[in-house]
Write a protein that holds these residues in place. Structure first.
Motif: not given
Length: 608
Positions: A546-570
């Motif tokens: 199912d589609a994630w909520s905005q809050e859950d999707a944002v929380a995922y990006l924050i959790a992956e900051k510096g791991n999956f994604f570049e911190p500046k982009l996050v």
């Protein structure tokens, strides 16, 4: 009719007499031109420099004030006549002349005019309230003041004059100080003060005072003097035979070819052969009198006795005389007359005009150079945009044979996904600081990030559940497949598209696929596409979730900051999350970004 004629003949002469009567013309305010009327009572005639300059100082202050002042002038000619009977006659004439005149102020100049006013003033001008006397050489006779009058003391600083003269002649063995006067009221006051000061301040010097000499006798004294003599020209306008002279007539005569320099106490002697010195300014005394009169009109409280404070004096010297006697030690800030005009001063107007013209020309040239540079930059950008447009067209023609089938078989949801990824990627690229060209390239290539999924089976692509480990390993190959499909070293757009397809699953902290790159080794286009792709996928419905909520999707990006994604982009993503959500939810009508119509568009381009 006859009676009317008689009345007319009687009234016209009466009216004429009234219009031209003294009582009419004595009132200066009838026409509403002037707000005040004053009288300047001078001790001497206007041909005397001191008289003219006093008037100029008064007139300048009054002209600059808010009052519109009419000025009357009277001259006693005290340099030529001090006869009591003459003054009595003059007073009687003035009494008649001013009997119907109402004055708002009276300015009295010099001692003789003040003595005249003390004898006759209340009779001649009984209703004049504001009276100011300036240039009064001694306040001793008026130590208690005069009711209804402000008196400005004029007391030259002879001590400073002697000091500067001794400083400029220090190489000589000065023994005697000589002072030249006449027997006028001012000179007699000055002589008394100078004798007292010399006894107190300069007792080691002898002094000579000449107040009863003719010009010829004075010239003989100066011509026969030695290097041990120093002269001071105080005041001289009348000799012992009652012969009067113009203010500069005597000094020009007696100082011609003088062996020793002669110093003065008043500025009006500059230019007649004297060196100069610490001199009184007649103009400043005129200014002071006018300013005090304005204060009185304004209702301000003014002291009845204004003692000399040095504000009417300055160091002034004649350059030609300094040079002739080889004198130096000129006090700092002195005014020098007859100083040679420099080339700049002589041609000041032309130089300023030339400088302004040159400045304008330089400005115009600068603006032209700037305009040329901007035009060149614009031309360069135009060329780059034209090249980019051609690159896009060429790329579209190549892609038509490679992606036609893929686009036709994609679902509508997938087309919308790549459209949203492209728009979000473009927004992030701008915020990241990429150039307009790079933003345009990324917008075009990011939708092709998953083109390699053409090589992945439908059973894996559309599996409703979680992929097995083996299935996931197969899914990873879509990055390499996409790279192989798109790579083309000859086409810039395809080269970047192939990099995005290959690296969009690499992780900033390492551990991604297919190569395990990390940090800046991953192309920035791929890093931007990755975060846009993941966020949109999380927020969208898929067969396996199912589609994630905005809050859950944002929380995922924050959790992956510096791991999956570049911190500046996050950080950029978090700061602009609401705008990004707006971009995702918008309905786009640009057919180039709508994959459901893209195939038809590219096919038409190929046919051109």
């Amino acid at each position: 009719m006859k009676k009317l004629r008689i009345i007319f003949l009687f009234l016209v002469p009466c009216l004429f007499c009234w219009l031209f009567s003294p009582s009419v013309f004595s009132q200066s305010n009838d026409l509403g031109i002037y707000t005040k009327e004053i009288l300047i009572l001078q001790s001497y005639q206007r041909d005397y420099y001191h008289t003219r300059v006093l008037e100029e100082g008064i007139e300048a202050v009054l002209a600059a004030s808010e009052e519109k002042v009419r000025i009357r002038y009277e001259f006693l000619d005290a340099k030529n006549s001090l006869d009591a009977d003459a003054f009595q006659t003059l007073a009687e004439t003035m009494t008649q002349k001013y009997k119907d005149v109402s004055l708002d102020g009276l300015i009295i100049c010099d001692d003789d005019a003040l003595q005249f006013y003390n004898r006759f003033g209340k009779t001649i001008w009984p209703n004049t309230v504001h009276v100011v006397s300036t240039g009064i050489n001694s306040l001793r006779p008026y130590s208690e003041g005069i009711p209804g009058m402000v008196i400005i003391e004029e007391r030259p600083d002879v001590e400073k004059n002697i000091a500067v003269a001794l400083s400029q002649n220090q190489t000589k063995d000065i023994k005697t100080l000589h002072f030249i006067y006449d027997e006028t009221t001012t000179s007699n006051e000055m002589r008394s003060d100078i004798m007292t000061m010399l006894a107190d301040k300069y007792p080691k010097y002898q002094s000579q005072h000449y107040y009863d000499k003719t010009p010829d006798e004075l010239k003989a004294i100066i011509d026969s003097s030695s290097d041990s003599d120093l002269f001071f020209y105080v005041l001289y306008s009348r000799d012992k035979n009652n012969i009067t002279y113009h203010y500069d007539e005597v000094p020009q005569y007696i100082l011609k070819n003088a062996k020793n320099p002669v110093y003065a106490l008043w500025d009006f002697y500059l230019g007649s052969g004297v060196v100069g010195g610490y001199v009184a300014s007649s103009y400043k005394y005129g200014e002071s009198a006018a300013n005090i009169l304005l204060d009185l009109w304004a209702g301000q409280s003014v002291s009845p006795l204004i003692y000399e404070d040095g504000s009417h004096y300055q160091y002034m010297f004649d350059y030609d005389v300094l040079k002739a006697y080889q004198l130096s030690n000129v006090p700092e800030g002195s005014t020098i007359i007859n100083e040679p005009v420099t080339y700049f001063e002589k041609n000041k107007t032309l130089i300023i005009l030339f400088s302004v013209i040159t400045g304008v020309l330089v400005m115009i040239i600068g603006l032209l150079l700037y305009a040329i540079r901007e035009k060149n930059n614009l031309n360069q950008k135009t060329i780059e945009i034209a090249d980019l447009n051609q690159e896009i067209v060429d790329t579209q023609k190549v892609l038509i044979t490679k992606l036609g089938a893929v686009i036709e078989t994609r679902s509508f949801e997938t087309a919308n996904h790549v459209k949203r990824v492209a728009r979000v990627s473009a927004f992030l690229a701008k915020e990241y600081g990429l150039s307009e060209r790079d933003v345009a390239i990324l917008t075009a290539v990011s939708p092709m990030h998953d083109v390699g999924k053409i090589g992945i089976g439908e059973n894996i692509l559309h599996k409703p559940g979680r992929l097995s480990e083996q299935e996931f390993e197969i899914m990873k190959y879509h990055t390499s497949i996409g790279y192989e499909i798109l790579k083309n070293p000859e086409r810039e757009m395809l080269r970047y598209a192939s990099l995005v397809a290959l690296e969009h699953h690499e992780k900033w902290g390492g551990g991604g696929y297919p190569s395990g790159k990390s940090g800046d080794d991953i192309h920035v286009f791929a890093r931007i596409t990755a975060i846009a792709d993941v966020y949109d996928a999380l927020r969208s419905i898929r067969v396996y979730k199912d589609a994630w909520s905005q809050e859950d999707a944002v929380a995922y990006l924050i959790a992956e900051k510096g791991n999956f994604f570049e911190p500046k982009l996050v950080n950029i993503f978090m700061a602009n999350i609401e705008q990004i959500e707006t971009i995702r939810s918008a309905t786009y009508e640009d057919e180039l970004n709508d994959f459901s119509q893209m195939y038809q568009y590219l096919k038409e381009q190929m046919d051109q």
